[in-house]
Design a protein around this motif. Sequence first.
Motif, PDB file in Angstrom:
ATOM      1  N   LYS A   1       0.840  -1.194   0.000  1.00 31.88           N
ATOM      2  CA  LYS A   1       0.000   0.000   0.000  1.00 31.88           C
ATOM      3  C   LYS A   1       0.873   1.240   0.000  1.00 31.88           C
ATOM      4  O   LYS A   1       1.347   1.679   1.039  1.00 31.88           O
ATOM      5  CB  LYS A   1      -0.902   0.011   1.246  1.00 31.88           C
TER       6      LYS A   1
ATOM      7  N   ILE B   1       8.918  -0.356  -1.465  1.00 30.04           N
ATOM      8  CA  ILE B   1       8.253  -1.402  -2.241  1.00 30.04           C
ATOM      9  C   ILE B   1       9.253  -2.128  -3.132  1.00 30.04           C
ATOM     10  O   ILE B   1       9.286  -3.360  -3.187  1.00 30.04           O
ATOM     11  CB  ILE B   1       7.090  -0.807  -3.064  1.00 30.04           C
TER      12      ILE B   1
ATOM     13  N   LEU C   1      -0.481  -3.431  -6.077  1.00 30.57           N
ATOM     14  CA  LEU C   1      -0.514  -2.134  -5.400  1.00 30.57           C
ATOM     15  C   LEU C   1      -1.958  -1.757  -5.117  1.00 30.57           C
ATOM     16  O   LEU C   1      -2.801  -1.788  -6.015  1.00 30.57           O
ATOM     17  CB  LEU C   1       0.120  -1.058  -6.288  1.00 30.57           C
TER      18      LEU C   1
ATOM     19  N   VAL D   1      -2.652  -3.186 -10.255  1.00 30.06           N
ATOM     20  CA  VAL D   1      -3.089  -2.065  -9.422  1.00 30.06           C
ATOM     21  C   VAL D   1      -4.557  -2.248  -9.076  1.00 30.06           C
ATOM     22  O   VAL D   1      -5.377  -2.588  -9.935  1.00 30.06           O
ATOM     23  CB  VAL D   1      -2.886  -0.722 -10.148  1.00 30.06           C
TER      24      VAL D   1
END
Lengths: 135, 339
Positions: free
Chosen positions: A12, A48, A62, A92
């Motif tokens: 996140k 990340i 994500l 995503v």
Amino acid sequence: MTEKRIRVLIAKPGLDGHDRGAKVIARALMDAGMEVIYTGLRQTPEMIAEAALQEDVDVVGLSILSGAHNALVPAIIEKLHSSGLTNIKVFVGGIIPEPDIAGLLDLGVKAVYGPGTDTQTIIADIQHAMQRSSR
Amino acid sequence: MPQIDPIAIRQGDRLALSRALTMIENNAPESRALQSALFPFTGHAHLIGVTGAPGAGKSTLVNQLAMGLRQGKEGQPAPKVAIIAVDPTSPFTGGALLGDRIRMGGLAGDKGIFIRSMASRGVLGGLASHTAAFVTILDSAGFDLIIIETIGAGQAEVGIASLAHTVVVVEAPGMGDDIQAIKAGILEIADIIVVNKADRLGAENTIRALRVMLEMAQGKSGAFDIKGKHGLDALLPTIKEKQKPQPGWIPPIHTTIATEGQGIAPLIEDILRHGEHLAHTGEWQQKEAARLRRDIQALIRNTLLDQWWQKQDENQFEEILADVLQRKYSPLEAVERLL
Ligand SMILES: Nc1nc2c(ncn2[C@@H]2O[C@H](COP(=O)(O)OP(=O)(O)OP(=O)(O)O)[C@@H](O)[C@H]2O)c(=O)[nH]1
Ligand SMILES: [Mg+2]
């Protein structure tokens, strides 16, 4: 006798304050037999990419609710590539306005999922992407 | 899978390191040559096992330990720290949720740290051998300390903890797991005991209970007559090794509040002191010898089994199995026929 498992990093980025959706996805992927690394809230693009490298994941998912996707996703993909992780598949999920989706796909994102996407769809997409790359 | 250059790993190439660990996990045949090439460069790292019940605060503590260790001692270069965080694989789906990194945000951005999450993958004996192979790679890559986090449940897990030179057992107040810990033989393998969450109600009681149990365990191990190879003893030879009196080392009990970084410095001091103690008393060498002995024995077992399966006619096996099912003869006699 190679025993490969799909490894996924669920991250996140950005400042949004809750991660319920991300946890639901993480759980569903685990139930589908994947190894899911979850890193918690407020991850920077550097964090990340670093986690993706250390964990040698095949997939990065994500979750972005804050609206900052147009800034975050390119930054994350750039960091992944500069770490040598050019093969990683990026997905995503979150609240992404329709007009922004094409731009994200152009960056190399495999798919963009809105709220309420069936987790089975996501699982199938990941498995499909992995099969294609192992050929 | 592409080959990995052992030199790249020794020179600190983190991508090569990470890929090497994946090869090991996947039992890729290429990983064997790599391990052999790197083995001569191992033997330097201090292996620290951190084990204890789920939720006791192990990951939070490991985060603090690693941060503290990275400060180093005055006038010395900061040691490099690797972390292997093991979480269980679901026996039903084969998947795993690896969440230990959530608590290790304090280590982000530090190139002297390498964190790898590992699913237990439920292979009998596989977890221990994968962990040992991970340690070989990380040790040869120049990590001075390697911390292995595992939940202290089950024999495989206890086995991993005893791979370490220094075993830190983490307890937390009010979890009702004290009896559990004894059952799993976990206190016996502790070199250092930590009562974490000292901010919680009941910490005093937990410390008192642990003291009593520890004294009992120590008293008992002297008089304990370990006979033969049955039950727990056969499964956990390492516990027996631990029960040998350790001259001069009585496991200290520490209290910490990992979320606030309290009690960490003295804990780190004791961890390092334990490493020095092992080196001085020659126990370090003994442990290495015991560990390598087990490694080699396990490899022999696996290799022989593989070789036998490759030569074995599967049909013959199925026929004999059918005979055993019908009680024509026993599994023992079946083995005599098969070998
Ligand atoms: N009050 C208090 N909470 C703590 C302390 N240390 C850890 N916690 C909390 O305890 C919870 C579990 O911590 P973790 O570090 O994930 O525990 P763990 O033992 O690694 O857990 P597993 O890996 O799931 O077995 C988290 O919510 C932590 O914030 C402490 O000293 N005091
Ligand atoms: Mg943990």
